[in-house]
Design an enzyme around this catalytic site. Structure first.
Site, mmCIF file in Angstrom:
data_model
loop_
_atom_site.group_PDB
_atom_site.id
_atom_site.type_symbol
_atom_site.label_atom_id
_atom_site.label_comp_id
_atom_site.label_asym_id
_atom_site.label_seq_id
_atom_site.Cartn_x
_atom_site.Cartn_y
_atom_site.Cartn_z
ATOM 1 N N GLY B 240 1.116 -1.011 0.163
ATOM 2 C CA GLY B 240 0.274 -0.305 0.063
ATOM 3 C C GLY B 240 1.079 1.633 -0.110
ATOM 4 C CG PHE B 241 4.424 1.505 0.294
ATOM 5 C CD1 PHE B 241 5.202 0.798 0.865
ATOM 6 C CD2 PHE B 241 4.398 0.667 -1.661
ATOM 7 C CE1 PHE B 241 5.380 -0.559 0.637
ATOM 8 C CE2 PHE B 241 4.151 -1.148 -1.253
ATOM 9 C CZ PHE B 241 5.340 -1.478 -0.728
ATOM 10 N N GLY B 466 2.147 -6.113 4.528
ATOM 11 C CA GLY B 466 3.364 -6.948 3.682
ATOM 12 C C GLY B 466 4.032 -6.386 5.181
ATOM 13 C CB THR B 467 3.718 -4.300 7.903
ATOM 14 O OG1 THR B 467 1.628 -4.707 7.947
ATOM 15 C CG2 THR B 467 3.675 -3.192 7.353
ATOM 16 N N GLY B 508 0.710 0.928 13.126
ATOM 17 C CA GLY B 508 -0.295 -0.602 13.239
ATOM 18 C C GLY B 508 0.548 -1.788 14.043
ATOM 19 C CG LEU B 613 6.390 -5.571 18.084
ATOM 20 C CD1 LEU B 613 4.709 -5.307 17.482
ATOM 21 C CD2 LEU B 613 5.985 -6.221 19.522
ATOM 22 C CE LYS B 616 13.112 -15.436 9.902
ATOM 23 N NZ LYS B 616 12.510 -16.757 9.034
ATOM 24 N N GLY B 687 8.385 1.059 10.049
ATOM 25 C CA GLY B 687 8.143 0.480 8.614
ATOM 26 C C GLY B 687 8.724 1.565 8.092
ATOM 27 C CD GLU B 688 5.103 6.006 7.721
ATOM 28 O OE1 GLU B 688 4.798 6.181 7.095
ATOM 29 O OE2 GLU B 688 5.045 6.039 9.083
#
Lengths: 167, 729
Positions: B240-241, B466-467, B508, B613, B616, B687-688
């Site tokens: 999505g991004f 995908g996160t 998220g 968390l 990997k 993620g960012e």
């Protein structure tokens, strides 16, 4: 048009609009949605399947051109349990969203055969010797399969591990 | 029973550190992995429904007033069932808002705007008919150039502290440079897709979306129905991004057509439509000013940005979000200006703000370090603030110094003057940058059920784009309830389940993770109560409760499943303390002296994101950020035609995202951290962060290699070559 496609070992008689791409025949007519549509223009590799053993972009060819051809899709790989390559993709986190993954895996299977047959690539130094399974060879040969999540390190490691074990 | 927590301050009990199962943080394989490597994970367009038909969107070929369509001719074409020319949104909804996206008000405000939907029995028929449909437009002159456009200065985004001009006049060293970043695109691999089916007055939408509780409300408002009549399903989303935060034309179109025809309708955007009909990251112009004393302490920071969006859109790329707190300086000025253009709508793309703001700021910091004759790592270390420099708030945690130091050591950082190393026709150099990104918590709910047999189920309308959501929520529940991960099932992506934060803004994992944690805490309390002990004294492991040297299987404690809900809400914590994540990037590049081509040879990132968390999936996200940094630095640019604004290179052949061979070996190190202010699980977004400044390390490495300073991204060979020729002439 009436054609017969042999997909993952099974024959399918289809009556298709001649405009139907091989990709759409798989997805819409055979409901094999493991093969993905990312661009429909041969730019991303998400639709990679094996046509008579060689990797191709299923979006760039019409289904009616493949009467009698043998096609392997992701559904035909590891159907009886994950292959070492698929297992390695999981182990090395060679995907995130997973949308390009079937194409990556089909492409890797095709690439392994090209390597085995000694096909050189842009990064092969000696065009007469058998190419070696280096990081650069894998990265070069897998560059037709885009991954926006950018799992390239995992993809390379997964392929390297599984092909290395076979060698 | 529901366990609720509003986060008003530090969560110091760190309960997760006291659990016994030992699975949290571990490099668990994704539970969704086997489905994804066999092609069995079903994405939005892959649901099989009887009597389903296909819709294809039609784009506006120019800007102007819509003036009729030749619908009659197209309706007569083979297989065509409907031509919709009313009701489609002008552009996608923004993220995390409950409002429908704006309508078109009879206008095409940018080239590529969705203006019609053609529905036919087959995709081929619909595609042919959509290409045939002529869109009547009374042309008007589009505004394309941000410098010739009406602009606005949103009040909340301006900053003025002390006197920057005076600091610039008095400082021992100054920098005043202007930088540009182009339009960028999320370009997820799965095109935006929706299948709509109605059952009477109830709509089910199989969509490729990130934030389902908002998507449901956006869609309901666009259709004029109650949100309770809408169910959105998105168990697997192909990336999505940011581009799938809010509903787009394909969802509205599919729903309208399906209602009209009484048949399920599938609408999948073509790749070229993904570039035009969803959101882009605004191009930016950034003027950066720095003033420092002789010792390299910053006295002043100025960061002026010019960004763009369509008229009426409230989102504007928050370029200076990281500048508020990255470095100390008593004099600070931020000017944020938004130009109203007739271009594709702007919205959030991975790390809105910092992705381009921190990147260019970190290039400026590199330039300033050179002017001061300081090692760029040292220059940054000298300017780390000990509290929020804007308003004096404490930091919830600031790990920038550790990230810089650890990264420099692991990378083998050695500061060298430009053009010190050459291999054949290649210049070799290394560059670095800092990473900062705001951290947020948003409201999220989840339901957890534990059975006497020792199986748990986590349910929430959270998405996994995908996160790694399937993995981390499974791990949190397994850790809290003392179960092997194989005994935990996580169900996501269905608005019939408790509403979650959704995926976006890096909140998220921590937000939905906290809701799962709270639901599990409630289950633990109920088990403890049955044993007559305090919850804090209860140990759960491998399906057993352990207390006072007794090990009791869950089956002896529970006679029926326990179901609880967890609900986390942001409180004052984020207002009292500055919540953020920090990191550092290091890159080695080779620049070809003959062609100007840049190849990245290796890259390393160190990041602190609170509790990790799953090491990997977290590492994979960091790889993603680093690689997006390579793309931003070297190849990615969506080009607007200066005449009509259309996106010239709107496909994956011409918009160059990195390919496998563009990416070298990457090294990622996650610093141990717990941020008690963040949330009850002490975890923050990852993620960012890894894209915030990653590109700057590449740009700075180009300078270190060959002496060419690139201020307009991307650093394509033509720009580098021009710089090389200038140096050598």
């Amino acid at each position: 048009m009436n054609i017969t496609l042999r997909v993952n070992g099974e024959s399918h008689d289809l009556d298709l609009d001649p405009r139907v791409s091989l990709l759409d025949a798989l997805r819409h007519h055979l409901h094999l949605t493991g093969t993905k549509k990312g661009c429909d223009h041969g730019q991303c590799g998400a639709c990679t399947v094996l046509l008579n053993g060689r990797r191709i972009n299923a979006c760039l060819t019409l289904a009616c051109m493949h009467d009698g051809d043998d096609i392997t899709t992701i559904e035909g790989i590891g159907a009886d349990g994950l292959t070492p390559l698929q297992q390695a993709f999981i182990e090395h986190d060679g995907f995130q969203c997973g949308y390009c993954t079937p194409g990556q895996i089909c492409s890797a299977v095709g690439m392994a055969e090209e390597l085995r047959q000694g096909w050189p690539s842009h990064v092969t130094d000696d065009l007469t010797a058998d190419p070696e399974l280096t990081r650069d060879e894998i990265a070069e040969r897998m560059s037709g399969n885009l991954c926006r999540c950018s799992c390239y390190p995992g993809i390379v490691n997964a392929i390297r591990q599984s092909l290395g074990e076979q060698a | 029973m529901k366990r609720h927590a509003k986060i008003d301050g530090p969560q110091t009990d760190r309960r997760l550190d006291g659990m016994a199962q030992g699975v949290l943080g571990q490099p668990l394989d994704r539970p969704d992995g086997p489905l994804k490597v066999t092609g069995r994970a079903t994405y939005a367009a892959e649901v099989r429904l009887d009597r389903m038909v296909h819709g294809v969107l039609v784009r506006a070929p120019r800007v102007g007033t819509l003036n009729g369509f030749d619908t009659e001719r197209v309706r007569g074409m083979a297989g065509v069932l409907a031509v919709l020319t009313e009701g489609l949104p002008r552009n996608s909804a923004q993220g995390a808002i409950a409002k429908s996206p704006p309508g078109n008000e009879g206008k095409a405000q940018y080239v590529g705007q969705p203006v019609a939907l053609v529905v036919a029995e087959t995709l081929e028929q619909a595609t042919h008919a959509a290409w045939t449909l002529e869109v009547g437009i009374m042309p008007s002159i589009p505004v394309i150039n941000p410098h010739a456009a009406p602009t606005e200065f949103p009040e909340k985004k301006q900053r003025d502290l002390g006197d920057l001009e005076a600091a610039m006049a008095e400082a021992a060293a100054t920098l005043d440079e202007t930088y540009h970043t182009p339009t960028l695109s999320s370009a997820p691999m799965e095109p935006h897709a929706s299948i709509a089916e109605w059952d009477g007055e109830r709509l089910t939408l199989h969509g490729a979306y990130q934030m389902l509780k908002f998507n449901r409300k956006q869609l309901a408002e666009a259709l004029g129905i109650d949100p309770s009549a809408v169910r959105v399903l998105a168990p697997y989303v192909g990336g999505g991004f940011g581009s799938k935060l809010g509903i787009s034309a394909e969802a509205v179109g599919a729903a309208l057509a399906a209602r009209m025809l009484g048949r399920p309708v599938s609408v999948v955007m073509h790749r070229r439509q993904v570039f035009e009909m969803t959101t882009r990251r605004s191009q930016t112009q950034q003027r950066i000013r720095l003033a420092a004393d002789v010792d390299g302490h910053l006295l002043g920071i100025g960061h002026d940005a010019l960004v763009s969006n369509l008229p009426g859109e409230t989102f504007s790329e928050p370029v200076q979000q990281g500048t508020d707190f990255n470095y100390a300086a008593p004099n600070r000025k931020v000017v944020h200006e938004v130009a109203r253009l007739n271009l594709i709508a702007c919205g959030s793309v991975r790390a809105p703000g910092e992705a381009v703001g921190v990147t260019m700021f970190e290039v400026a910091m590199d330039e300033m370090a050179h002017r001061l004759n300081l090692d760029p790592v040292e220059f940054r270390l000298r300017n780390i603030p000990d509290h929020d420099p804007l308003d004096g708030k404490p930091f919830s945690s600031n790990m920038l110094a550790q990230a810089l130091t650890e990264g420099a050591q692991r990378f083998g950082w050695r500061h060298q003057p430009p053009r010190s190393r050459r291999e054949g026709e290649w210049w070799i150099g290394t560059g670095m940058s800092a990473a900062v990104r705001v951290n947020m918590l948003t409201e999220s709910e989840a339901r957890v059920t534990l059975t006497p047999e020792g199986r748990a189920k986590v349910e929430t309308d959270m998405t996994d784009i995908g996160t790694g959501t399937y993995a981390i929520l499974t791990q949190i529940a397994a850790e809290m309830l003392g179960l092997p991960v194989a005994q935990v099932e996580t169900v996501l992506g269905d608005t019939d389940l408790p509403p979650a934060s959704g995926s976006g803004g890096s909140f998220g994992a921590a937000s939905s993770g906290s809701s799962v944690y709270l639901a599990c805490l409630e289950i633990r309390s109920q088990i403890a109560a049955r044993l007559g002990i305090a919850e804090e004294d209860l140990t759960l492991k491998d399906g057993h409760a352990i207390h006072a040297n007794r090990t009791i299987p869950l089956s002896q404690i529970l006679d029926a499943p326990i179901t609880t809900e967890g609900h986390v809400e942001p409180g004052d914590s984020g207002k009292i303390a500055r919540n953020a994540t920090y990191g550092a990037h290091f890159a080695e590049v080779a620049v070809n002296d003959v062609t100007g081509e840049t190849r990245v040879r290796r890259m390393l990132g160190t990041y602190a994101c609170g509790r990790v968390l799953n090491v990997k999936t977290a590492t994979s996200q960091c790889h993603g950020g680093l690689i997006w940094g390579i793309g931003m630095a070297l190849t990615e640019e969506l080009i607007h035609d200066p005449r009509d604004g259309h996106a010239v290179n709107r496909d994956l052949a011409e918009f160059h995202i990195p390919v496998n061979r563009d990416v070298p070996d990457l090294e990622v190190y996650l610093l141990p951290e717990r941020d008690d202010w963040a949330n009850p699980i002490q975890s923050k977004g990852i993620g960012e962060l890894s894209i915030c400044g990653a590109g700057a390390s590449v740009i700075n490495a180009i300078h270190a290699a060959c002496g060419v300073r690139i201020r307009d991204l991307p650093a394509t060979p033509d720009k580098v070559l021009a710089g090389l020729m200038q140096i050598e002439s």
